[in-house]
Design a protein around this motif. Structure first.
Motif, mmCIF file in Angstrom:
data_model
loop_
_atom_site.group_PDB
_atom_site.id
_atom_site.type_symbol
_atom_site.label_atom_id
_atom_site.label_comp_id
_atom_site.label_asym_id
_atom_site.label_seq_id
_atom_site.Cartn_x
_atom_site.Cartn_y
_atom_site.Cartn_z
ATOM 1 N N ALA A 345 0.824 -1.216 0.000
ATOM 2 C CA ALA A 345 0.000 0.000 0.000
ATOM 3 C C ALA A 345 0.856 1.264 0.000
ATOM 4 C CB ALA A 345 -0.933 0.006 1.209
ATOM 5 N N ILE A 346 2.104 1.155 0.422
ATOM 6 C CA ILE A 346 2.924 2.365 0.504
ATOM 7 C C ILE A 346 3.199 2.978 -0.871
ATOM 8 C CG2 ILE A 346 5.240 3.196 1.166
ATOM 9 C CD1 ILE A 346 4.815 1.630 3.800
ATOM 10 N N PRO A 347 3.628 2.182 -1.863
ATOM 11 C CA PRO A 347 3.744 2.764 -3.215
ATOM 12 C C PRO A 347 2.393 3.254 -3.752
ATOM 13 C CG PRO A 347 4.787 0.611 -3.132
ATOM 14 C CD PRO A 347 4.134 0.806 -1.810
ATOM 15 N N ARG A 348 1.316 2.603 -3.315
ATOM 16 C CA ARG A 348 -0.005 3.077 -3.760
ATOM 17 C C ARG A 348 -0.301 4.449 -3.154
ATOM 18 N NH1 ARG A 348 -4.590 -1.318 -2.970
ATOM 19 N NH2 ARG A 348 -5.729 0.103 -4.365
ATOM 20 N N TYR A 349 0.143 4.639 -1.911
ATOM 21 C CA TYR A 349 -0.007 5.958 -1.269
ATOM 22 C C TYR A 349 0.763 7.020 -2.066
ATOM 23 C CZ TYR A 349 1.113 9.726 2.028
ATOM 24 O OH TYR A 349 1.324 10.958 2.607
ATOM 25 N N TRP A 350 1.995 6.691 -2.486
ATOM 26 C CA TRP A 350 2.773 7.646 -3.281
ATOM 27 C C TRP A 350 2.022 7.985 -4.570
ATOM 28 C CZ3 TRP A 350 7.541 3.890 -3.245
ATOM 29 C CH2 TRP A 350 8.078 3.847 -1.955
ATOM 30 N N SER A 360 -5.563 18.186 -8.649
ATOM 31 C CA SER A 360 -6.089 19.330 -7.883
ATOM 32 C C SER A 360 -5.005 20.241 -7.315
ATOM 33 C CB SER A 360 -6.962 18.837 -6.738
ATOM 34 O OG SER A 360 -6.157 18.219 -5.757
ATOM 35 N N HIS A 361 -3.745 19.822 -7.398
ATOM 36 C CA HIS A 361 -2.640 20.627 -6.850
ATOM 37 C C HIS A 361 -2.836 20.927 -5.380
ATOM 38 C CE1 HIS A 361 -0.954 21.408 -10.846
ATOM 39 N NE2 HIS A 361 -2.213 21.440 -11.232
ATOM 40 N N ARG A 362 -3.579 20.064 -4.687
ATOM 41 C CA ARG A 362 -3.785 20.344 -3.275
ATOM 42 C C ARG A 362 -4.009 19.048 -2.513
ATOM 43 N NH1 ARG A 362 -9.345 19.884 -2.410
ATOM 44 N NH2 ARG A 362 -10.064 21.159 -0.693
ATOM 45 N N ARG A 371 -3.373 22.252 1.871
ATOM 46 C CA ARG A 371 -2.156 22.908 1.364
ATOM 47 C C ARG A 371 -2.162 22.846 -0.149
ATOM 48 N NH1 ARG A 371 4.157 21.120 2.484
ATOM 49 N NH2 ARG A 371 5.058 22.308 0.775
ATOM 50 N N HIS A 372 -1.927 23.969 -0.750
ATOM 51 C CA HIS A 372 -1.811 24.043 -2.206
ATOM 52 C C HIS A 372 -0.356 23.867 -2.592
ATOM 53 C CE1 HIS A 372 -5.934 25.415 -3.181
ATOM 54 N NE2 HIS A 372 -5.901 25.714 -1.901
ATOM 55 N N PHE A 373 -0.129 23.157 -3.670
ATOM 56 C CA PHE A 373 1.230 22.918 -4.133
ATOM 57 C C PHE A 373 1.452 23.669 -5.426
ATOM 58 C CE2 PHE A 373 2.777 19.816 -1.129
ATOM 59 C CZ PHE A 373 1.601 19.453 -0.484
ATOM 60 N N PHE A 374 2.355 24.623 -5.352
ATOM 61 C CA PHE A 374 2.571 25.485 -6.510
ATOM 62 C C PHE A 374 3.704 24.991 -7.397
ATOM 63 C CE2 PHE A 374 0.650 28.100 -3.153
ATOM 64 C CZ PHE A 374 -0.515 28.464 -3.814
ATOM 65 N N GLY A 375 4.436 23.980 -6.926
ATOM 66 C CA GLY A 375 5.496 23.404 -7.753
ATOM 67 C C GLY A 375 4.903 22.625 -8.908
ATOM 68 N N THR A 381 10.354 16.598 -6.603
ATOM 69 C CA THR A 381 10.421 17.408 -5.381
ATOM 70 C C THR A 381 9.020 17.769 -4.892
ATOM 71 O OG1 THR A 381 10.767 19.315 -6.807
ATOM 72 C CG2 THR A 381 12.697 18.448 -5.702
ATOM 73 N N THR A 382 8.131 18.082 -5.819
ATOM 74 C CA THR A 382 6.749 18.385 -5.437
ATOM 75 C C THR A 382 6.091 17.156 -4.823
ATOM 76 O OG1 THR A 382 6.701 19.791 -7.394
ATOM 77 C CG2 THR A 382 4.626 19.461 -6.241
ATOM 78 N N LEU A 383 6.318 16.020 -5.472
ATOM 79 C CA LEU A 383 5.735 14.776 -4.970
ATOM 80 C C LEU A 383 6.235 14.482 -3.559
ATOM 81 C CD1 LEU A 383 4.092 12.221 -5.318
ATOM 82 C CD2 LEU A 383 6.018 11.190 -6.539
ATOM 83 N N ARG A 384 7.519 14.676 -3.334
ATOM 84 C CA ARG A 384 8.086 14.404 -2.002
ATOM 85 C C ARG A 384 7.486 15.335 -0.954
ATOM 86 N NH1 ARG A 384 12.750 12.924 -4.998
ATOM 87 N NH2 ARG A 384 13.054 10.724 -4.534
ATOM 88 N N GLU A 385 7.327 16.596 -1.317
ATOM 89 C CA GLU A 385 6.697 17.535 -0.378
ATOM 90 C C GLU A 385 5.302 17.035 -0.010
ATOM 91 O OE1 GLU A 385 6.673 21.298 -2.350
ATOM 92 O OE2 GLU A 385 8.859 21.514 -2.267
ATOM 93 N N GLY A 386 4.580 16.572 -1.015
ATOM 94 C CA GLY A 386 3.219 16.100 -0.785
ATOM 95 C C GLY A 386 3.185 14.853 0.082
ATOM 96 N N ILE A 387 4.061 13.915 -0.231
ATOM 97 C CA ILE A 387 4.104 12.661 0.528
ATOM 98 C C ILE A 387 4.421 12.942 1.992
ATOM 99 C CG2 ILE A 387 5.479 10.568 0.872
ATOM 100 C CD1 ILE A 387 5.678 10.429 -2.243
ATOM 101 N N ALA A 388 5.331 13.875 2.250
ATOM 102 C CA ALA A 388 5.714 14.196 3.631
ATOM 103 C C ALA A 388 4.662 15.060 4.324
ATOM 104 C CB ALA A 388 7.062 14.913 3.656
ATOM 105 N N PHE A 389 3.950 15.851 3.529
ATOM 106 C CA PHE A 389 3.013 16.815 4.113
ATOM 107 C C PHE A 389 1.936 16.136 4.962
ATOM 108 C CE2 PHE A 389 -1.217 18.845 3.601
ATOM 109 C CZ PHE A 389 -1.016 19.931 4.445
ATOM 110 N N LEU A 390 1.311 15.117 4.426
ATOM 111 C CA LEU A 390 0.147 14.557 5.121
ATOM 112 C C LEU A 390 0.480 14.031 6.520
ATOM 113 C CD1 LEU A 390 -1.891 12.928 2.201
ATOM 114 C CD2 LEU A 390 -2.457 14.972 3.519
ATOM 115 N N PRO A 391 1.450 13.116 6.668
ATOM 116 C CA PRO A 391 1.764 12.664 8.031
ATOM 117 C C PRO A 391 2.347 13.775 8.923
ATOM 118 C CG PRO A 391 3.240 11.627 6.427
ATOM 119 C CD PRO A 391 2.178 12.342 5.649
#
Length: 508
Positions: A345-350, A360-362, A371-375, A381-391
DNA sequence: GACCCCCGCCAC
DNA sequence: AAACGTGGCGGGGGTC
């Protein structure tokens, strides 16, 4: 078009105090105008906004109160650190004078580059950091230079001085005349909802969230009070597990987190062919066996697991853990990425995060923080920010909600700090310790419910003591240079440890 | 001398 | 090609 015609105020022509009034007026009124404009776009205030405002109460209190510092311990630690640094610096300068006829400042990357790469002609160490390849003299680079015999004494002294200097900075931070360390918390400063901490408006104190564990003993309870630290166990990992459950109805990772020992449970899933018994103690022993060099299987699943959850590559993992690339690849295949991984499930989460960013960029957390992601949505790098953001964000709001509740419902305790996944407060020594700790643990519990009805909480763990460092480290008495720390924090258990201040653990 | 950026490094 | 995120601080060394 400016909201206010600032030039008409001509602030520089005004007396000093009035300049400040104008400045203050602009600061507040422009902010208010922005607020009104935003409000029109969104008439219903998000709950998270009201929550942030409510946090001003407890955080202002923490900031005003400050954390008592043991001045004698601080001064004596500072003195001995300074002596050790001076001694090492004399030695370093002696070597440096012999090698190139001038002294060497271990905190000057420019001088070090000149010395190692130009004067000593050692092969340059280029490291990539934040997407840029750099000629570096950081710890990692210097450790690579240690393979050269002539560099070795320099490297070892430089690293020692840097380490001691870093510690000295903490002890040399200016403390208020009443002996208290007052930090400034910024409630709304980060992308994730975490609070940040810095020196206060008067320039004293400092970041209270990055004091090294071995230096915390100088922070103490006030006379007649006792400290309690409550931290959330494995909170970010559990959150990732909860997301996987909610999104894909795959609860394997959360189940592992909740099994009592996440890292051992991880080991069983990652290396199923080992001879696991189902017996907690025996399996722990098996997980503690060495996997590679000083790393046990358990270390691998702990450090590698965290890194992998946040989309770290095998390359990063190999570099970080100083293991061969192949081992890191093998770990990640078994953990998440291979044909039959422990946690598919972890790669599915990514992938789900990537999809959300594309469409949706958010991202929105379970607490409703958006949080809106403007990258660029496709960038790693945007994906990593998103993956880290939620937890990260979920943890921040969970802890802050707990902190707010303790402040609101337990006027008998005094909050002293927040360190991302923990809070620190003090309570009166003559109070009912068990009642207080249990009440605080209850208030920290924030229940989330998945659509399938599964209830999810992150348990808190409490520690109590008279100073802010642990009494024990790895089961032994703890402290710098084996400093005995009998007043340090110990894990709180109902009915255990009624020891009074100053009594050693063995006489309790 | 004030200011700013870079580097290195501490926390979770 | 790049290579896990969020922060803050002190020091060096450049510029203005």
């Amino acid at each position: 078009m400016p909201l206010i015609a600032t030039e008409t105020l001509a602030p520089n022509s005004l007396p000093y105090e009035q300049q400040h009034q104008v400045y203050c007026g602009l600061d507040t009124m422009v902010t208010l105008e922005v607020f009104h404009a935003l409000r029109e776009m969104r008439p219903r205030l998000p709950a998270i906004y009201s929550f942030e405002r409510a946090l001003q109460g407890p955080y202002l209190e923490i900031m005003q109160r400050g954390f008592a510092v043991d001045q004698l311990a601080r001064a004596s630690a500072a003195r001995s650190l300074q002596e050790r640094i001076d001694g090492l610096q004399i030695q370093l300068d002696e070597f440096a004078m012999a090698a190139w006829g001038r002294p060497l400042n271990p905190n000057s990357p420019a001088q070090l580059k000149d010395f190692f790469y130009a004067k000593m002609r050692l092969p340059e160490v280029w490291l990539s950091q934040k997407g840029e390849r750099k000629l570096s003299c950081n710890r990692e680079a210097l450790e690579k230079l240690e393979t050269y015999l002539y560099a070795r004494p320099f490297v070892s002294i430089i690293l020692s001085i840097r380490e001691l200097k870093k510690q000295l900075d903490v002890f040399n931070t200016e403390i208020d005349p009443d002996g208290r360390y007052r930090t400034s918390y910024n409630i709304a400063g980060t992308e994730t909802g975490r609070p940040s901490s810095s020196s206060n408006a008067f320039g004293t104190g400092g970041n209270a969230q990055n004091i090294a564990a071995g230096l915390r003993y100088v922070f103490i309870a006030d006379p007649g009070w006792k400290l309690c630290v409550i931290d959330l166990e494995q909170v970010e990992a559990r959150d990732v597990g909860f997301f996987c459950g909610c999104l894909f109805d795959d609860w394997k990772f959360l189940n592992a987190c909740e099994s009592g020992d996440l890292h051992t449970a991880n080991c069983r899933l990652i290396w199923p062919e080992r001879h696991w018994t189902g017996d907690l103690k025996k399996d722990r022993t098996l997980a503690d066996e060495l996997f590679y060099r000083e790393f046990s299987y358990r270390d691998m699943s702990k450090r590698g697991g965290h890194l992998t959850n946040y989309f770290g590559t095998p390359w990063t993992m190999a570099r970080h853990l100083k293991i061969p690339l192949r081992l890191a690849e093998d770990f990640q295949d078994r953990y998440a990425k291979g044909p039959s991984p422990a946690y598919p499930a972890i790669p599915r989460y990514w992938a789900w995060v990537a999809q959300e960013l594309q469409t949706s960029h958010r991202l929105v957390t379970p607490f409703g923080r958006e949080r809106h992601f403007f990258g660029r949505a496709g960038d790693d790098t945007t994906l990593r920010e998103g993956i880290a953001f939620l937890p990260q964000s979920t943890t921040a709001d969970r802890m802050n909600l707990g902190l707010w509740r303790v402040w609101k419902k337990m006027p008998e305790v005094q909050l002293l700090g927040q360190t991302y996944d923990s809070i620190t407060f003090q309570f009166r020594e003559d109070a009912d310790e068990a009642a207080i700790v249990q009440r605080a643990l209850e208030l920290i519990r924030v229940e989330l419910v998945a659509r399938n009805g599964r209830r999810y909480i992150v348990p808190g763990e409490a520690k109590v003591g008279w100073n802010w460092a642990s009494r024990h480290q790895d089961g032994k008495a703890f402290g710098k240079g084996n400093r005995f720390n009998p007043d340090g924090l110990v894990k709180w258990r109902a009915g255990k440890d009624k020891r009074r201040r100053g009594e050693s653990a063995t006489t309790a």
